[in-house]
Write an enzyme that holds these catalytic residues in place. Structure first.
Site, PDB file in Angstrom:
ATOM      1  CG  ASP A 251      -2.289   0.859   0.874  1.00  0.00           C
ATOM      2  OD1 ASP A 251      -1.843   2.239   0.520  1.00  0.00           O
ATOM      3  OD2 ASP A 251      -3.203   0.635   1.981  1.00  0.00           O
ATOM      4  CD1 TRP A 252       0.772   6.176  -3.605  1.00  0.00           C
ATOM      5  CD2 TRP A 252       0.442   3.668  -3.170  1.00  0.00           C
ATOM      6  NE1 TRP A 252       0.931   5.329  -4.545  1.00  0.00           N
ATOM      7  CE2 TRP A 252       0.335   4.579  -4.587  1.00  0.00           C
ATOM      8  CE3 TRP A 252      -0.089   2.285  -3.594  1.00  0.00           C
ATOM      9  CZ2 TRP A 252      -0.133   3.778  -6.007  1.00  0.00           C
ATOM     10  CZ3 TRP A 252      -0.227   1.019  -4.539  1.00  0.00           C
ATOM     11  CH2 TRP A 252      -0.203   2.596  -5.728  1.00  0.00           C
TER      12      TRP A 252
END
Ligand SMILES: *[C@@H]1O[C@H](CO)[C@@H](O)[C@H](O)[C@H]1NC(C)=O
Ligand SMILES: *[C@@H]1O[C@H](CO)[C@@H](O)[C@H](O)[C@H]1NC(C)=O
Ligand SMILES: *[C@@H]1O[C@H](CO)[C@@H](O)[C@H](O)[C@H]1NC(C)=O
Ligand SMILES: *[C@@H]1O[C@H](CO)[C@@H](O)[C@H](O)[C@H]1NC(C)=O
Ligand SMILES: *[C@@H]1O[C@H](CO)[C@@H](O)[C@H](O)[C@H]1NC(C)=O
Ligand SMILES: *[C@@H]1O[C@H](CO)[C@@H](O)[C@H](O)[C@H]1NC(C)=O
Ligand SMILES: *[C@@H]1O[C@H](CO)[C@@H](O)[C@H](O)[C@H]1NC(C)=O
Ligand SMILES: *[C@@H]1O[C@H](CO)[C@@H](O)[C@H](O)[C@H]1NC(C)=O
Ligand SMILES: *[C@@H]1O[C@H](CO)[C@@H](O)[C@H](O)[C@H]1NC(C)=O
Ligand SMILES: *[C@@H]1O[C@H](CO)[C@@H](O)[C@H](O)[C@H]1NC(C)=O
Ligand SMILES: *[C@@H]1O[C@H](CO)[C@@H](O)[C@H](O)[C@H]1NC(C)=O
Length: 740
Positions: A251-252
């Site tokens: 995920d970011w």
């Protein structure tokens, strides 16, 4: 409907190579291996490294490699449509898609979304989202498919199949246990092994069966280790046990170390350690780690092979459109404004109608039959005064609510309000429409409702991703009440109008106890989050153009305390420990096991017609000593081996065409310590008045099994298994037994 794909595995040290036997992956891996031989270490490292938060045209981008004609990957939000650009559609999110209980619509939505991503030149759609609605107030649960793993699994499978059928890579996210927004980056979800397997893993397993290209690991920790560097969940469960062939992306900014590559992480997104840091845990850092021997070269070969194999699997090496927009700057000259909407508005309207759940219909108030007058009350019936995209990432609740907020959203090309759609339709019958769109002016609401044949009251409840706080809700909802004083609004209208119909646009359950028993509330229509055609889909149901067949993908309780799990709002400098103490008993499993009567149960929804169930027959047999080792080809074989066939007859006994959503629940022997009823089959069956059909469900041994934490395998429990067929999790019509 299952795609056969068995797999063999080879483990060297802790790098997990998938050696695929399915023809699609086999071909993709052969091409990937050939290409890999031509690449430098630098090239390979960058196949798994994003270019950085502020660079590239997409939510995430990887650099190209000209020597192999690899133009780099464009990865773009969201799970309900292309984010941050114009001339795209806002599809109903996962939660409404689940409410259709209709695999065809789940699949068509996937295809249509895939076409839009492809049309914009996007290689990778960052969806579907398949975390469970564990706590009913969970901020992002609406992006996913609700509170039952089987339903979520079907939603995930059909979406991945649809998206990938047009050559776009789908991403199963967020792996794993990312079920709340509070402290999502600093909490540890602590979940027992059985619950892991029977509840939270299932939608990921179904995604893998659909050949999903990528999996996104989540922000949270799992038993004290970050999900993006947990060897047991990534290499152990995902790649080894479930046989996942594609690549794992973070995920970011969810990557925490270079060593994550040895734990199963293949791609770091958006690439930099934090936005603008210009340094990555992968990229140069990983390159040097390999050069100096800290990390073995085969880990980098492995990530590169996986990223390339997914690219080849989807045929993106030949004729893929170039990126034609700039997600970071919609107004830039990079945006060629390519219109990718096709006629998707019509599908969105159909899904909107098919996901609308009719919960109360006293005296057959609905469908409407040319009422002389209608009052439309509440801000949720009208437009957002700032325009449909007036708040960034939809981080406000103004006007009709058709998606939640955060990165899981898209910009509306247009948004049909209920007031506009009702006003337009009312002209046909010369119905007089009066409105009062204030939520707080109760006198105006009552005045508008008085003496009208029907009064519609629109109430809402919103939630979203943690980076925005909306009306005091930091992602997760603070409670399950209607926003803007919705209960008082309903009460003010019902006090003066004995034909009050409440329409609810919401991200999840709302407590309705303040007025649900008021006899003047003759109708309750659950519109959920229907996407850009909100008003039209609703009108189709209100006027009987679409006979409602939507079903609740979660339980509506009588109080928040009736639910087994709540958002943990602890704020702490150290890691917040979130034990999933309710185990396998989420949502209806808990209400059933603890004998709590819900207001409306999971799977419930009314129709304008009636259906009869009869003639249950069960064939096939299982022998209790059959089990799977729980790994790769063995698990696969278990899944694809139908053991039991269940058939029954369904008849439309009313006078209107409609769909019945028939559901199959299992009751395992008490020794299994399972929930009283678990969903294991559903279908949305169209029937003309008087028409009968035989409906058939098949159950594999996996469907009949529980996860044995000692033997680490799926096992069919000893003892008779009861099969219940019904119209909801509590409306049970037929019962039979599988002798075992
Ligand atoms: C690709 O290379 C890996 C590592 O050498 C090998 O294990 C695998 O069998 C190869 N796959 C194919 C399809 O050639
Ligand atoms: C790259 O594309 C060019 C032009 O289409 C083609 O001639 C060349 O063979 C391709 N190279 C590879 C490695 O596929
Ligand atoms: C699903 O919904 C569509 C659209 O209403 C309908 O045509 C179809 O019969 C439904 N059921 C299935 C199984 O496709
Ligand atoms: C997490 O810890 C629990 C309790 O110790 C254990 O049952 C479970 O298997 C662990 N999860 C994983 C994936 O190892
Ligand atoms: C990973 O998660 C499991 C629980 O799923 C836990 O038991 C284990 O200690 C974690 N750490 C590593 C390094 O795998
Ligand atoms: C990582 O997981 C793989 C697959 O389960 C296992 O073979 C390997 O021993 C694990 N490595 C470590 C360091 O725990
Ligand atoms: C208005 O309603 C008519 C008929 O009911 C329909 O044909 C038309 O498309 C609707 N217009 C809009 C803008 O929805
Ligand atoms: C329609 O409603 C308005 C506002 O309540 C009222 O003034 C008007 O007389 C009504 N017209 C008819 C035909 O009922
Ligand atoms: C409501 O209708 C009644 C009887 O039809 C009438 O006497 C009364 O004036 C009306 N009230 C309003 C507010 O229109
Ligand atoms: C129901 O509506 C009527 C007006 O039609 C009103 O007189 C009555 O008090 C209302 N009942 C309740 C329980 O609010
Ligand atoms: C509702 O109120 C209207 C008058 O406003 C009356 O004619 C009708 O009979 C009432 N209906 C019920 C079910 O009480």
């Amino acid at each position: 409907m299952y795609l056969h794909c068995s797999a063999v595995f080879l483990v060297l040290s802790s790098v997990v190579y998938a050696q695929p036997a399915s023809p699609e992956w086999q071909t993709a891996y052969a091409k990937a291996n050939a290409t890999l031989a031509k690449l430098s270490l630098w090239d390979k490292v960058w196949l798994g490294t994003g270019v950085g938060y502020f660079f590239g045209k997409c939510t995430g981008s990887t650099p190209g490699i000209t020597s192999i004609n690899f133009t780099g990957l464009c990865l773009e939000d969201s799970a309900l449509g292309v984010r941050n650009v114009d001339k795209t559609s806002v599809f109903p999110p996962g939660i409404n898609t689940a409410a259709t209980f209709n695999r065809t619509l789940m699949n068509l939505r996937g295809i249509a979304m895939g076409q839009e991503f492809r049309g914009k030149g996007i290689n990778v759609q960052l969806g579907p989202m398949m975390n469970m609605m564990r706590a009913p107030a969970s901020g992002r649960a609406w992006e996913g498919f609700g509170a039952d793993p089987y339903l979520a699994g079907e939603g995930a499978y059909e979406t991945v199949k649809g998206v990938q059928s047009v050559g776009v890579q789908a991403v199963a996210k967020h792996f794993i246990f990312n079920e709340q927004e509070h402290s999502r980056m600093s909490s540890s979800s602590n979940v027992d092994d059985r619950t892991t397997h029977e509840v939270y893993l299932h939608p990921f397993l179904r995604s893998i069966q659909a050949n999903v290209a990528a999996v996104m690991c989540s922000y949270n920790q799992v038993n004290g280790t970050f999900a993006c560097e947990n060897n047991s969940t990534l290499n152990g469960i995902l790649k080894w046990e479930l046989g996942f062939q594609g690549y794992v992306m973070s995920d970011w900014v969810a990557t925490h170390s270079t060593g994550s590559v040895t734990k199963g992480l293949d791609m770091t997104m958006p690439g930099d350690i934090f936005p603008g840091s210009l340094i990555s845990f992968f990229g140069l850092t990983l390159d040097l780690a390999v050069v100096f021997g800290a990390i073995k070269q085969y880990y980098v070969d492995n990530l590169a092979r996986r990223v390339l194999a997914s690219w080849y699997l989807l045929g993106q090496d030949s004729g893929y459109p170039a990126v034609n927009f700039n997600s970071k700057n919609a107004g830039s000259s990079d945006n060629l404004h390519v219109d990718v909407q096709g006629n998707h508005g019509s599908l969105i309207r159909t899904i909107g109608a098919a996901s609308t759940v009719l919960l109360k219909n006293t005296g057959k108030t609905l469908p409407l039959a040319a009422p002389p007058s209608i009052a439309v009350i509440g801000s949720g019936a009208g437009p957002n005064p700032s325009g449909p995209n007036g708040c960034v990432d939809r981080s406000c609740n103004q006007g009709v609510l058709a998606q939640g907020w955060g990165s899981g959203t898209a910009d509306y090309p247009y948004l049909i309000t209920p007031l506009d759609a009702i006003t337009n339709r009312s002209a046909v019958d010369k119905t007089n429409v009066t409105s009062s769109l204030s939520d707080s002016d109760l006198n105006a609401a009552a005045a508008a409702a008085k003496n009208k044949s029907i009064a519609f009251v629109f109430i809402t409840a919103d939630s979203g991703e943690a980076q925005y706080t909306v009306e005091g809700n930091a992602g997760d909802r603070n409670d399950l009440l209607a926003w803007h004083g919705g209960d008082a609004l309903v009460q003010a209208v019902a006090a003066v109008n004995n034909n009050t119909i409440v329409v609810v646009n919401t991200v999840g359950p709302v407590i309705l106890e303040a007025w649900i028993d008021n006899p003047n509330v003759t109708g309750l229509v659950w519109s959920g989050l229907p996407g850009q055609e909100a008003g039209n889909g609703l009108v189709d149901v209100l006027y009987g153009v679409y006979n409602p067949s939507g079903r609740l993908p979660y339980t509506i309780g009588k109080s928040i305390g009736d639910y087994p799990a709540q958002i943990d709002t602890t704020s702490s400098l150290s890691t917040v420990q979130i034990p999933y103490a309710e185990g396998i008993f989420i949502d209806y499993r808990h209400f059933d096991a603890s004998n709590i009567t819900p207001r409306f149960e999971f799977g419930f929804g009314l129709s304008y017609t009636t259906f009869d169930y009869s003639s249950l027959s069960i064939s096939g047999s299982i022998s209790s000593n059959q089990y799977s080792t729980g790994m790769g080809s063995s698990l696969d074989a278990m899944l694809h081996n139908p053991a039991i066939t269940v058939s029954f007859s369904l008849r439309n006994s009313g006078s209107t065409f409609g769909h019945e959503v028939a559901q199959l629940y299992l009751t395992l022997p008490s020794s299994a310590n399972s929930a009283p009823y678990i969903l294991r089959g559903f279908d949305s069956i169209p029937l003309e008045p008087g028409q009968s059909k035989t409906v058939t469900f098949t159950l594999s041994r996996y469907d009949l099994s529980t996860w044995n934490v000692v033997t680490q395998r799926w096992e069919v429990p000893n003892g008779d298994i009861v099969v219940t067929i019904g119209a909801s999790s509590r409306d049970r019509r037929l019962r039979g037994t599988i002798s075992n």
